[in-house]
Design a protein around this motif. Structure first.
Motif, PDB file in Angstrom:
ATOM      1  N   LEU A 110     135.863  -1.530 -47.447  1.00 64.52           N
ATOM      2  CA  LEU A 110     136.664  -0.319 -48.844  1.00 64.52           C
ATOM      3  C   LEU A 110     137.932  -0.315 -48.406  1.00 64.52           C
ATOM      4  O   LEU A 110     138.127  -1.063 -47.543  1.00 64.52           O
ATOM      5  CB  LEU A 110     135.969   0.821 -47.642  1.00 64.52           C
ATOM      6  N   ASN A 111     138.581  -0.160 -49.382  1.00 61.83           N
ATOM      7  CA  ASN A 111     139.904  -0.187 -49.222  1.00 61.83           C
ATOM      8  C   ASN A 111     140.521   0.728 -48.921  1.00 61.83           C
ATOM      9  O   ASN A 111     139.274   2.254 -49.260  1.00 61.83           O
ATOM     10  CB  ASN A 111     140.405  -1.188 -50.836  1.00 61.83           C
ATOM     11  N   ARG A 112     142.395   0.775 -49.305  1.00 60.33           N
ATOM     12  CA  ARG A 112     142.629   2.542 -48.915  1.00 60.33           C
ATOM     13  C   ARG A 112     141.740   3.010 -49.990  1.00 60.33           C
ATOM     14  O   ARG A 112     142.065   4.209 -49.668  1.00 60.33           O
ATOM     15  CB  ARG A 112     143.968   2.012 -48.537  1.00 60.33           C
ATOM     16  N   THR A 113     142.218   3.079 -50.599  1.00 52.54           N
ATOM     17  CA  THR A 113     141.912   4.044 -51.721  1.00 52.54           C
ATOM     18  C   THR A 113     140.730   4.520 -52.392  1.00 52.54           C
ATOM     19  O   THR A 113     140.442   5.979 -51.677  1.00 52.54           O
ATOM     20  CB  THR A 113     141.989   3.540 -53.142  1.00 52.54           C
ATOM     21  N   ILE A 114     139.648   3.785 -51.411  1.00 54.21           N
ATOM     22  CA  ILE A 114     138.408   4.300 -51.815  1.00 54.21           C
ATOM     23  C   ILE A 114     138.509   5.464 -50.189  1.00 54.21           C
ATOM     24  O   ILE A 114     137.387   6.769 -50.093  1.00 54.21           O
ATOM     25  CB  ILE A 114     137.039   3.693 -51.502  1.00 54.21           C
ATOM     26  N   LYS A 115     139.003   4.482 -49.287  1.00 51.09           N
ATOM     27  CA  LYS A 115     139.229   5.829 -47.850  1.00 51.09           C
ATOM     28  C   LYS A 115     139.619   6.930 -47.976  1.00 51.09           C
ATOM     29  O   LYS A 115     139.447   7.991 -47.784  1.00 51.09           O
ATOM     30  CB  LYS A 115     140.008   4.702 -46.753  1.00 51.09           C
ATOM     31  N   LEU A 116     140.670   7.056 -48.678  1.00 50.04           N
ATOM     32  CA  LEU A 116     141.339   7.895 -49.145  1.00 50.04           C
ATOM     33  C   LEU A 116     140.502   8.675 -49.599  1.00 50.04           C
ATOM     34  O   LEU A 116     140.711  10.282 -50.281  1.00 50.04           O
ATOM     35  CB  LEU A 116     142.818   7.671 -50.038  1.00 50.04           C
ATOM     36  N   ARG A 117     139.604   8.440 -51.179  1.00 51.60           N
ATOM     37  CA  ARG A 117     139.357   9.637 -51.228  1.00 51.60           C
ATOM     38  C   ARG A 117     137.935  10.163 -50.472  1.00 51.60           C
ATOM     39  O   ARG A 117     137.299  10.910 -51.413  1.00 51.60           O
ATOM     40  CB  ARG A 117     138.401   8.637 -52.748  1.00 51.60           C
ATOM     41  N   ILE A 118     137.658   9.062 -49.918  1.00 48.23           N
ATOM     42  CA  ILE A 118     136.469   9.766 -48.351  1.00 48.23           C
ATOM     43  C   ILE A 118     137.103  10.686 -48.087  1.00 48.23           C
ATOM     44  O   ILE A 118     136.342  11.912 -48.043  1.00 48.23           O
ATOM     45  CB  ILE A 118     135.840   8.442 -47.652  1.00 48.23           C
ATOM     46  N   TYR A 119     138.409  10.705 -47.457  1.00 44.08           N
ATOM     47  CA  TYR A 119     138.678  12.056 -47.346  1.00 44.08           C
ATOM     48  C   TYR A 119     138.732  12.880 -48.164  1.00 44.08           C
ATOM     49  O   TYR A 119     138.300  14.461 -47.252  1.00 44.08           O
ATOM     50  CB  TYR A 119     140.128  11.259 -46.265  1.00 44.08           C
ATOM     51  N   LYS A 120     139.559  13.022 -48.851  1.00 32.68           N
ATOM     52  CA  LYS A 120     139.409  14.482 -49.510  1.00 32.68           C
ATOM     53  C   LYS A 120     138.292  14.889 -50.595  1.00 32.68           C
ATOM     54  O   LYS A 120     138.452  16.001 -50.862  1.00 32.68           O
ATOM     55  CB  LYS A 120     140.318  14.138 -50.733  1.00 32.68           C
ATOM     56  N   THR A 121     137.447  14.022 -50.983  1.00 31.71           N
ATOM     57  CA  THR A 121     136.084  14.677 -51.197  1.00 31.71           C
ATOM     58  C   THR A 121     135.200  14.576 -49.964  1.00 31.71           C
ATOM     59  O   THR A 121     134.044  15.548 -50.486  1.00 31.71           O
ATOM     60  CB  THR A 121     135.461  13.680 -51.918  1.00 31.71           C
TER      61      THR A 121
END
Length: 267
Positions: A110-121
């Protein structure tokens, strides 16, 4: 009426606000203007839309805490307008949620964008549950920021400096990576969104009637604690919004302001 209300507050109650099925409570609040000032902070949880409220003096507090933590919808209010314990509960719940998904943040697939989206959602909604009613101190804001930065450092990892050595990312670097959209601004945005919703309510709605009421009585000795409305007005002042109650009547205009707050540099 006041004696009946005081008796309920002293023994503690658990009420569901979402469906407005609290008929006994509504009957006690018909003449809300007569409420003493020292009860106002206890009523603010009802004003600002908590779905489940539990008072600290409830005789079944331990059983309630266990059930509410299981359902992940616990919120505490008290006569000091102190949200510290509610925020601490949210931090613990969010910490558990993070560890439940820790493998996703460690994954190289998983790239950073997806990980950040996981955190925010997934994680941030657990952390900010019922934040529309919060009044935060500097220590509360600091605790929330520390939690978020720990997760962001997991997502973005260390940085290679000019000496080709790994070092920890600074707070300023993390803020730049997320474009200034930190958890505190997200909470303030949600709080302003709910404030606009309350202002637009019709005068016969119970939250609006309590919001517009002016309780009487003298204050306790010492500096008054910051109220929910005080923080709303302070946030509006920082972002340059005047006559916010008038502007909030326009849903589209108020929505633009709420979205701007999420990354506003002055907050």
């Amino acid at each position: 009426m006041l004696k009946s209300l005081d008796a309920i507050l002293n023994t503690g109650i658990r009420i569901a606000i979402g469906a407005y099925t609290t008929t006994p409570i509504q009957s006690l609040l018909v003449d809300i203007v007569q409420l003493p000032l020292n009860l106002r902070s206890q009523m603010q949880g009802m004003i600002y839309g908590l779905k489940i409220l539990s008072f600290e003096k409830h005789p079944l507090s331990e059983e309630m805490k266990q059930n509410e933590e299981t359902n992940n919808i616990r919120a505490l209010i008290n006569n000091r307008n102190d949200m510290h314990w509610t925020i601490s509960d949210r931090l613990q719940a969010a910490q558990k949620c993070f560890y439940a998904h820790k493998n996703l943040f460690k994954s190289r697939l998983l790239n950073r964008t997806i990980k950040l989206r996981i955190y925010k959602t997934i994680i941030q909604p657990v952390l900010t549950y019922s934040c529309e009613s919060w009044t935060m101190t500097k220590n509360d804001e600091r605790s929330l920021k520390i939690f978020e930065r720990n997760i962001l450092r997991k997502i973005f990892g260390p940085k290679i400096d000019e000496n080709h050595e790994y070092r920890r990312r600074t707070n300023a670097e993390l803020e730049e990576l997320i474009n200034g959209q930190n958890v505190i601004k997200a909470i303030k945005s949600q709080r302003l969104r709910w404030a606009g919703h309350v202002v637009r309510m019709t005068d016969d709605r119970m939250p609006k009637r309590i919001f517009d009421a002016t309780p009487y009585n003298t204050r306790a000795r010492g500096r008054p604690r910051s109220r929910w409305l005080d923080e709303i007005e302070e946030d509006c002042r920082k972002i340059g919004v005047q006559r916010w109650r008038v502007i909030a009547q326009d849903r589209s205009e108020w929505r633009k302001i709420v979205n701007e707050v999420k990354a506003h540099p002055e907050l």
